[in-house]
Design an enzyme around this catalytic site. Sequence first.
Site, PDB file in Angstrom:
ATOM      1  N   LEU A  48     -27.871  -8.088  29.942  1.00  0.00           N
ATOM      2  CA  LEU A  48     -27.683  -6.652  29.807  1.00  0.00           C
ATOM      3  C   LEU A  48     -26.666  -6.170  30.834  1.00  0.00           C
ATOM      4  O   LEU A  48     -26.492  -6.792  31.884  1.00  0.00           O
ATOM      5  CB  LEU A  48     -29.005  -5.902  30.028  1.00  0.00           C
ATOM      6  N   ASP A  49     -26.036  -5.046  30.555  1.00  0.00           N
ATOM      7  CA  ASP A  49     -25.189  -4.395  31.548  1.00  0.00           C
ATOM      8  C   ASP A  49     -26.027  -4.013  32.762  1.00  0.00           C
ATOM      9  O   ASP A  49     -27.247  -3.848  32.676  1.00  0.00           O
ATOM     10  CB  ASP A  49     -24.550  -3.126  30.976  1.00  0.00           C
ATOM     11  N   ARG A  50     -25.351  -3.829  33.881  1.00  0.00           N
ATOM     12  CA  ARG A  50     -26.053  -3.512  35.121  1.00  0.00           C
ATOM     13  C   ARG A  50     -26.972  -2.295  34.970  1.00  0.00           C
ATOM     14  O   ARG A  50     -28.120  -2.325  35.401  1.00  0.00           O
ATOM     15  CB  ARG A  50     -25.042  -3.237  36.247  1.00  0.00           C
TER      16      ARG A  50
END
Length: 242
Positions: A48-50
Site C-alpha cells: 500500500l502507499d504510505r
Amino acid sequence: LQEDDDLLIINKPGWLVCHPSKNGPWSSLVGAVREYLQADKLHLVARLDRETSGLVIFARRPAVARRYQMAIQQRRVQKSYLAILEGELTDSITADQSIGRRISVGPVHLKNEVRPQGGGQDALTEFEPIATGGGYSLVRVRPHTGRKHQIRVHADHIGHRVVGDKLYGPDERLYLEFIEQGFTDKLATVLPLTRQALHCHRYVFDFPSEEVTFTAPLTGDLQSFIRDDGLGSLNKFVCTFK
C-alpha cells in the site's frame, strides 16, 4: 490480523511505508516484520502507499507467494476499500475513465489524471455510499483495475475527493509544502486529516479449490474522525468496520 506457517497479514496504519528505508529497520513495515520474524527474506504479496492504511499480505514461503501473486495477476481477487470522501454522495457511481500520466499544466509532475481522449490505461472504479453526514461520505470503493493512484484520481474526477489528500485534494501545492516542510500549520487549516482517508478493507481471493477472504478493521484515526468530527449519521457505522 493473522499469523501462521504460510502468511502474516498486517493491518498497516497510515504514515508507514511498506518498503525498507535508510532510517533503520523500524522505519518501514518490511523492516519491522523482518525484525519480528527474524527473517532475512520476505515475500510482500500486496503493498500500500504510505498514507493508505489496511491490508498488507506477507507470504512466508515462495510457493505461497506465487499462489497469491498469480491470483492478483490473473484478476482472481476482489479488493474493496473504505474511504471518507468530501461531500455527501447519495448514489453509487461507477467511474469508467482511462488514467494516464498528467499532461496538463501544473506544479506537480508526478500526478496522474483522467484521460478521456485516450492515451491512458483503462480504469474502472465503483463508489458505493454507506452513510453520509456533516458534509462527508463513508464509501465502499471497489477498484476493478490497478492503476497508480486510481481511487484518488477517480474520486477527484467525480467531484468527491478523498479527505486529507494532499496531491489530489484542494490544492496540489499542499503536497509540495508537505514534502519540503512536513505537516505544517497551513496544511492543518486546510486538511481535516493529516493523511488521506483511504483504507484497504477486504481481499477475496478466488482459488480453484477455495475462496480466501481477509478483512482489516478501520484504523483508529479514521474511526476517531468519524466519531469526533460531527459526521452525524456516520457515527453509528463505525462499529460495522471494527
